[in-house]
Design a protein around this motif. Structure first.
Motif, short mmCIF file in Angstrom:
data_model
loop_
_atom_site.label_atom_id
_atom_site.label_comp_id
_atom_site.label_asym_id
_atom_site.label_seq_id
_atom_site.Cartn_x
_atom_site.Cartn_y
_atom_site.Cartn_z
N GLU A 176 0.83 -1.19 0.00
CA GLU A 176 0.00 0.00 0.00
C GLU A 176 0.88 1.26 0.00
O GLU A 176 1.76 1.41 0.85
CB GLU A 176 -0.91 0.00 1.23
N ILE A 177 0.62 2.14 -0.95
CA ILE A 177 1.39 3.38 -1.06
C ILE A 177 0.74 4.41 -0.15
O ILE A 177 -0.22 5.08 -0.51
CB ILE A 177 1.44 3.86 -2.52
N ASN A 178 1.28 4.53 1.05
CA ASN A 178 0.77 5.48 2.03
C ASN A 178 1.88 6.46 2.42
O ASN A 178 2.90 6.56 1.73
CB ASN A 178 0.22 4.75 3.25
N GLN A 179 1.69 7.15 3.53
CA GLN A 179 2.66 8.16 3.94
C GLN A 179 4.02 7.57 4.29
O GLN A 179 5.03 8.27 4.20
CB GLN A 179 2.11 8.94 5.15
N HIS A 180 4.06 6.31 4.68
CA HIS A 180 5.33 5.67 5.04
C HIS A 180 5.97 4.96 3.85
O HIS A 180 7.02 4.34 4.02
CB HIS A 180 5.09 4.66 6.17
N SER A 181 5.37 5.01 2.70
CA SER A 181 5.89 4.33 1.52
C SER A 181 6.87 5.23 0.77
O SER A 181 6.67 6.45 0.68
CB SER A 181 4.73 3.93 0.59
N PRO A 182 7.93 4.68 0.20
CA PRO A 182 8.84 5.49 -0.61
C PRO A 182 8.23 5.94 -1.93
O PRO A 182 8.81 6.80 -2.60
CB PRO A 182 10.04 4.55 -0.84
N PHE A 183 7.07 5.40 -2.30
CA PHE A 183 6.38 5.81 -3.53
C PHE A 183 5.28 6.85 -3.25
O PHE A 183 4.44 7.08 -4.10
CB PHE A 183 5.74 4.59 -4.22
N TRP A 184 5.29 7.47 -2.08
CA TRP A 184 4.22 8.37 -1.67
C TRP A 184 4.10 9.57 -2.60
O TRP A 184 2.99 10.00 -2.91
CB TRP A 184 4.50 8.81 -0.23
N GLU A 185 5.20 10.11 -3.06
CA GLU A 185 5.18 11.31 -3.89
C GLU A 185 5.54 11.03 -5.34
O GLU A 185 5.86 11.94 -6.09
CB GLU A 185 6.14 12.36 -3.32
#
Length: 416
Positions: A266-275
């Motif tokens: 899941e791409i959330n705030q803690h994911s490196p893919f967030w932005e």
């Protein structure tokens, strides 16, 4: 007679503008760079890292067992044959030396002479006796006598040393044969990873499967993002490893790998893919390394399978084709569709932008109107006037309150 000869047509290439001629080598370099992708881990799981300038090579000899196991098969077999041959030759020479020093070779025809080893008449027979002793074959033709104490001592040494050599080399070959590396060949990963919506969230997904009927016990999955970064202090960290959550907090990283599974990040705030958006992903130089670990059910040994996905292998806006179907009394997996994906509607913005848009859509009307007025720079008094004018219900409630207050004042005056 004169013959008309047609002159061959000359085809000239159109002359490119100067800017186009200057940009052409750059485009070719970018194309070559796109074709030559430098991976940290290959698709088959092999790590693309070579150790150079290792000065402390003696450390490999301190762990000689692991060194022999890690060698290639041709070197392993060569060392296996070499060790046995050297030990047979060495002890064969020792048996011949004892016979030579005792004078057994000078009394071969003397029946009254008691040799150290019967029927030992040269180096070849001593070598054969060494093989028979160490391998415990015991043909019964060459036999040691009780009149040779040095021969008895050598027999004890060769028996003990031969047992150690057998245990070491046979154990090394057994571990080499039973290594679970080939078991990892039947653990497959999808060719591409995909990014699409799942339960209203943007997710990165890839698929894993096991081709064998014997399952992997206690299987678990991990994923790491390999990308160079520069810290705030200016330090450059090449191939920095960032952990990607594939269900560690919920237990979804522990797999029951009976049929192919889709692993979701899941791409959330803690994911490196967030932005990272779709346009940004195509320009990123990154690699995702996935690691599947578990125990082989047949042997109980730990097995590890690896694969990787570079940015060009991550497809935005796709999903995996289902491979599991219900047949008459059982489920069937179609591995022909294991790597197939299909396109689906997915926003091209990043997960952060998508979260911002969804949060704005859930805001109340008064908050959004006040924020717009504050952004325009209006005074608070004017903002309140604008709010009362824009909301007739509030204006009516204010007039009604004023009327109620006037009535209350009249009643109090009449009582006085």
């Amino acid at each position: 007679m004169e013959h008309d000869v047609e002159s061959p047509a000359v085809i000239r290439k159109p002359k490119l503008p100067k800017q186009a001629r200057e940009d052409l080598p750059k485009q070719l370099v970018e194309m070559d760079r796109a074709k030559k992708i430098q991976r940290y881990v290959q698709k088959d799981g092999k790590c693309n890292v070579h150790h150079g300038n290792v000065r402390e090579r003696y450390r490999y000899l301190t762990d000689i067992f692991t060194t022999l196991v890690d060698l290639k098969w041709r070197f392993n077999l060569f060392i296996f044959v070499l060790v046995y041959t050297v030990t047979w030759l060495f002890f064969g020479f020792m048996w011949w030396l004892i016979a030579y020093l005792r004078g057994d070779l000078d009394h071969l025809a003397d029946n009254q002479w008691t040799p150290c080893v019967n029927n030992l008449n040269g180096f070849v027979s001593a070598f054969l006796f060494s093989i028979e002793t160490e391998t415990t074959i015991g043909y019964g033709y060459r036999v040691i006598t009780d009149q040779c104490p040095e021969g008895i001592l050598l027999l004890l040494i060769q028996s003990v040393l031969g047992s150690i050599v057998n245990a070491f080399m046979v154990g090394c070959m057994f571990v080499k044969i039973s290594q679970p590396k080939k078991r990892a060949e039947t653990l497959v990963f999808s060719t591409h990873a995909v990014i699409s919506m799942r339960d209203g969230r943007l997710c990165l997904m890839f698929r894993v499967g096991d081709l064998r009927n014997s399952h992997i016990v206690e299987a678990s999955i991990r994923a790491k993002l390999i990308k160079s970064k520069q810290t705030k202090e200016g330090e450059f960290i090449p191939l920095n490893q960032t952990d990607m959550n594939v269900g560690y907090s919920t237990g979804d990283d522990r797999l029951f790998l009976v049929s192919p599974l889709i692993i979701c990040h899941e791409i959330n705030q803690h994911s490196p893919f967030w932005e990272i958006s779709q346009a940004h992903l195509a320009k990123e130089d990154l690699e995702i390394v996935v690691i599947l670990e578990g125990m082989v059910e047949a042997t109980g040994m730990t097995c590890q399978a690896r694969s990787s996905y570079v940015s060009s292998e991550i497809k935005w806006g796709y999903r995996f084709t289902p491979v599991l179907t219900l047949e008459d009394g059982f489920y069937e997996v179609d591995y022909n569709s294991f790597h197939e994906i299909y396109q689906t509607d997915t926003p091209s913005c990043s997960a952060r932008e998508l979260a911002d848009m969804s949060s704005r859509a859930r805001l109340p009307l008064t908050w959004s109107l006040a924020s717009k007025l504050s952004q325009q720079g209006l005074p608070e008094s004017e903002q309140e006037g604008q709010e009362t004018k824009s909301n007739p219900e509030n204006e009516g409630k204010g007039r009604q309150a004023e009327r109620n207050g006037d009535v209350a004042n009249l009643e109090s005056e009449s009582k006085v």
